[in-house]
Each structure stands twice: as structure tokens, then as C-alpha cells.
Design an enzyme around this catalytic site. Structure first.
Site, mmCIF file in Angstrom:
data_model
loop_
_atom_site.group_PDB
_atom_site.id
_atom_site.type_symbol
_atom_site.label_atom_id
_atom_site.label_comp_id
_atom_site.label_asym_id
_atom_site.label_seq_id
_atom_site.Cartn_x
_atom_site.Cartn_y
_atom_site.Cartn_z
ATOM 1 N N ASP A 161 0.860 -1.182 0.000
ATOM 2 C CA ASP A 161 0.000 0.000 0.000
ATOM 3 C C ASP A 161 0.896 1.232 0.000
ATOM 4 O OD1 ASP A 161 -2.351 1.772 0.429
ATOM 5 O OD2 ASP A 161 -3.345 -0.101 0.967
ATOM 6 N N HIS A 178 -3.087 3.121 -4.696
ATOM 7 C CA HIS A 178 -2.452 2.700 -3.434
ATOM 8 C C HIS A 178 -1.001 2.254 -3.636
ATOM 9 C CE1 HIS A 178 -5.795 2.842 -0.524
ATOM 10 N NE2 HIS A 178 -6.576 2.568 -1.548
ATOM 11 N N GLU A 225 -9.992 2.467 -5.043
ATOM 12 C CA GLU A 225 -9.646 3.871 -4.779
ATOM 13 C C GLU A 225 -8.479 4.365 -5.625
ATOM 14 O OE1 GLU A 225 -11.040 4.125 -0.143
ATOM 15 O OE2 GLU A 225 -9.053 3.311 -0.523
HETATM 16 C C1 ACM Z 1 -10.918 -0.694 0.532
HETATM 17 O O1 ACM Z 1 -11.415 -0.652 1.658
HETATM 18 N N1 ACM Z 1 -10.315 0.365 0.035
HETATM 19 C C2 ACM Z 1 -10.969 -1.890 -0.280
#
Ligand code: ACM
Length: 479
Positions: A46, A120, A197
């Protein structure tokens, strides 16, 4: 009988936001095995750290596994300063991973590795800046500082370019190397490729992305992300594996054989199943165990954006009506670790909510009984005390809301667990079974008054005392 109801009984642990040692991970797997889970979803990468050794890409861990040290509230941390050394490091060597995979397998648990792309990806981009559109070589692994603006409704803007460039062949050869090594380490059929995201703002201004969109006839950046995911799926398939991704991979068109992990409610899962794709349900409003499970005034984490009490988790039903049940593989609780610095805290957040989900996977549909569940839960509290592992007793705590009626401030108090007695004070003293018993909404007089409330059973305190100054109750009216 046909139990368990679900073949995929998962828990996800995020080891990027906070790193958990090999011993911690094994300890967490022990807890999962105890409750007959069989899929450990390991969120390995991440913005805040790349945690898996990739031998052909050594900078991923030399650079991507380290960040500058920060303390205190996550999200408020200071950004990395110029010249500051990144000393807060952690990753798993491939030998560690093999050991953990074997440890889990001995306990009938498969491991689903996640490489979260194309968003991410700050940690990977800090190591290899050529992966992003902007190729910003000053980007640093995030220490939990603010690098995005959130506008509600899932809308956001990334202040740094943390997404991989879908128009770059270098990105696909990078991912080929990563997935070659990941596929060799993990025997599980699936690899999780993230997809959640992902900010498209830098793609929109990128000449390479624009010309790729034109060449491929992609109408918008959702279709561009879909193009990316389809290429990633080909890579993952070429290693003999299947792709699963967060429900954003539905936007712009699902890759041909992709499975979907539905986190923004059940809707994405329902849509995917209707299209004939396999689904794992992990809706945030039921099974995001990083979210608050009780009153923020008495929980360790007061900054969480949302609350999911145990009772709500127990209401989780992974199988929606009106779709072919064969597509619903199962369900999964997810523990994001922004506010989870230790394994003890991980246990506290996970349990008893992940006992509730285990109960759901192993019980016949329609057999839920909240009182029976909470009684069994209490016996498991004793087991956990004996075993020396952590859990939350938040379900014993009072639930305090406030209303305004005829100009008067009223506090309303309820409990999640049935059969508890509530006692309170308004005079600064501590509530006990000799102070007023709560039977109806309590009027809070004007002045610097604090409502103190606690729960009891058989005359003994069971919940934490919650102290709510009048101003706090007024804030709760507004909400
Ligand atoms: C997530 O909670 N962004 C998958």
C-alpha cells in the site's frame, strides 16, 4: 448437513499501514484457525509500505518497505522532510513467506496475497518512480500523513501521484516480475490485484494515457482502469492463477474471469454475480473490523470514520436473494491497520466481530439468535482470557444518543447485549447500582453537567463507564 455454508471464510490483515512481524502473523493465523477460517487475505502492499520481498526488484523492499518514523494520530502525521532518513522498516523475506504459508496450510488456511494496483502504490512508486505518469522522483513512502482530500460519497483527490501508469509497458513488465514471484510463493488459486480507490486525475492529463484511450477506443478513465485490469488478469493467468479484485474493477467493464471482492456494500457483488463472476462479500458497513465497535469516548481509536457494532456484524448475510448462489464464494472481515499498531490491538478489533462472522459461515441460514450468540461469546471471552489473547468487551457498553424535545436535551441510553441494567449520574459521582437506574430518556439540565453511565449485570459492572459532557450530547443531537 451442508455446513459450512461458505467455502471462503476469510479475514484480511493489512500489514502495510502497520507492519506485523512473522510471529504476529502466525499468532493471528492461530486465532483464525481456532474459529475455522480458511482464507487469510494478506494485504501486502500500500502507500505506507511494500512488505514482500521481490528478488528481481530489490528496491521494492530496500526503499518501499521503509518510511520515516512518526507517532500519534494516523493521518495527522507530518509528511517526510527533505533529507530525513526512513528508519521505520519491515517486510517479509521469501523464506518468511514460505514459512507462514506452510504454517497456515497446517491449519487448513490458504493465503490470498494482495498486490494493490494501480492505486495505493506510493511505496512501489517511491522505489521505481518510472511506474507513475508523473514519474515524480521526490515521492516518498507515506508515513501516514495526509496526501489525499476526501469529499464524502467516495469522492477524493490524491495530492501525490500514487497510481501506476496504465499506458506504460514498463508497468506491465514490472507487474509480470512481481506476479511471477508472488505466484511461485503462494499455492492458493487466487491472487488479489487490488483495484480500489485509484485516482485518475494524473491519467487524465497524461499524453500517453490519452493516446492509449484513443487507440483502444476507451471512453473514460474507468475504461482505462478496466484496460489495465484486463492486462493484469492476463499476466496473472499466465502464472496459472486467477485474479480477484475490489469492486471498483467492475467500473469500465469487468475483466473476463475476474472475481470480485465487494466492499462498498453488497451491490458490487450482486452485479458481478449477475454477470456470472465469482464474488466474496466483505461490505464495509458490516464486516470492516477496523471501524469503531463502540462509543468513541471509550474506544482506543477515536478518529475512525464510521462505526460497526458487533450486533450489526452479526446481521451480515453474505448470500443475497435472487442471484445464483453458486457465485457467492463466501465472506470476509477486513482489518485495515491505520489505527492498529500492535497484534494485541489487531485482536481487539477483530474479536468478537470475527467470531460473529465465523458463526454466520458455519450456521444454517435462518438460525441466527442474538441472545444465544452473545451467551456463547461470553464463554469465548473466558477462553481468550485463559489463552492470553485480546478481544473487545465493547458490546457491554452503553449506547448513548441524544435528542432535543421541547427545548430540553434528552439522553437516550440502550445496550447491545440484552438483560443489562443501566445506572447513571449527573452529579459528577461514579454510577453504581445505588445511583439512579435508567428507565427512560434522561433530561440533562443546563450548566456544565456530565452524564456518566455504566452497565451492570447481577449487580456487577460489565461495561465501561462513559462520561458525556453536555456539549458532547449536544453534538450528538446534531448528528
Ligand atoms: C478498501 O477498503 N479500500 C478496499
Amino acid at each position: 448437513t451442508d455446513y459450512p455454508r461458505f467455502g471462503w471464510r476469510g479475514v484480511m490483515l493489512d500489514v502495510s499501514r502497520h507492519f506485523f512481524s512473522k510471529e504476529d502473523v502466525k499468532r493471528y493465523i492461530d486465532r483464525m484457525a481456532q474459529y475455522k477460517y480458511n482464507v487469510f487475505h494478506w494485504h501486502l502492499t500500500d502507500d505506507e509500505g511494500w512488505r514482500i520481498e521481490i528478488k528481481s526488484l530489490p528496491k521494492l523492499t530496500e526503499i518501499g518497505a521503509c518510511r520515516v518514523p512518526r507517532y500519534g494520530k494516523w493521518g495527522n502525521h507530518e509528511a517526510p522532510k527533505d533529507g530525513e532518513t526512513a528508519t521505520d522498516c519491515g517486510y517479509y523475506t521469501q523464506a518468511d513467506i514460505k514459512e507462514i504459508v506452510a504454517y497456515a496450510a497446517e491449519r487448513y488456511i490458504q493465503i490470498l496475497p494482495e498486490i494493490d494496483v494501480p492505486g495505493h502504490s506510493t511505496a512501489a512508486i517511491a522505489a521505481y518512480p518510472e511506474l507513475s505518469c508523473t514519474k515524480d522522483s521526490t515521492i516518498k513512502v507515506s508515513p501516514g500523513h495526509k496526501f489525499a482530500e476526501w469529499y464524502g460519497n467516495g469522492q477524493f483527490k490524491m495530492l501525490v501521484d500514487n497510481s501506476m501508469n496504465p499506458a506504460s509497458e514498463e508497468v506491465y513488465s514490472f507487474l509480470d516480475k512481481v506476479f511471477t514471484e508472488v505466484a511461485a510463493l503462494f499455492p492458493f488459486d487466487y491472487i488479489h490485484a487490488g483495484g480500489d480507490e485509484c485516482y485518475h486525475g494524473y491519467w487524465e492529463n497524461d499524453e500517453g494515457c490519452k493516446s492509449l484511450m484513443q487507440k483502444e477506443g476507451l471512453k473514460n478513465t474507468h475504461e482505462l482502469q478496466s484496460h489495465f485490469t484486463k492486462r493484469v488478469e492476463k499476466i496473472i493467468k499466465s502464472k496459472g492463477k486467477k485474479l480477484i479484485g475490489w469492486d471498483e474493477i467492475l467500473e469500465g467493464g469487468l475483466a473476463p474471469d475476474a472475481a470480485v471482492m465487494s466492499w462498498r456494500g453488497l451491490e458490487g457483488g450482486i452485479e458481478a454475480a449477475k454477470l456470472g463472476h465469482y464474488v466474496v462479500m466483505s461490505p464495509n458497513d458490516y464486516v470492516y473490523v477496523d471501524l469503531l465497535q463502540g462509543d468513541p469516548l471509550v474506544e482506543p481509536d477515536q478518529t475512525s470514520y464510521k462505526k460497526v457494532r458487533l450486533k450489526k456484524t452479526y446481521e451480515f448475510e453474505p448470500m443475497p436473494d435472487s442471484i445464483d448462489p453458486k457465485y457467492i464464494l463466501g465472506g470476509q472481515a477486513n482489518l485495515w491497520s491505520e489505527r492498529v499498531p500492535t497484534i494485541r490491538q489487531a485482536e481487539y478489533m477483530s474479536f468478537p466481530r470475527a467470531w460473529a462472522t465465523a458463526d454466520i459461515y458455519w450456521s444454517p441460514r435462518g438460525s441466527k439468535n442474538w441472545d444465544a450468540f452473545t451467551q456463547r461469546m461470553e464463554r469465548h471471552f473466558e477462553r481468550a482470557d485463559f489463552g492470553g489473547y485480546n478481544y473487545a468487551r465493547s458490546a457491554y457498553d452503553a449506547i448513548v444518543t441524544a435528542t432535543m424535545k421541547d427545548g430540553k436535551l434528552l439522553a437516550n441510553v440502550a445496550t447491545e447485549i440484552n438483560g443489562l441494567d443501566i445506572f447513571y449520574t449527573l452529579d459528577e459521582s461514579l454510577p453504581d447500582t445505588f445511583t439512579p437506574r435508567y428507565t427512560q430518556p434522561v433530561e440533562i439540565p443546563e450548566g456544565s453537567v456530565t452524564l456518566k453511565v455504566a452497565t451492570f449485570r447481577d449487580g456487577k459492572p460489565v461495561g465501561k463507564m462513559i462520561a458525556l459532557p453536555r456539549e458532547e450530547l449536544l453534538r450528538r443531537v446534531a448528528r
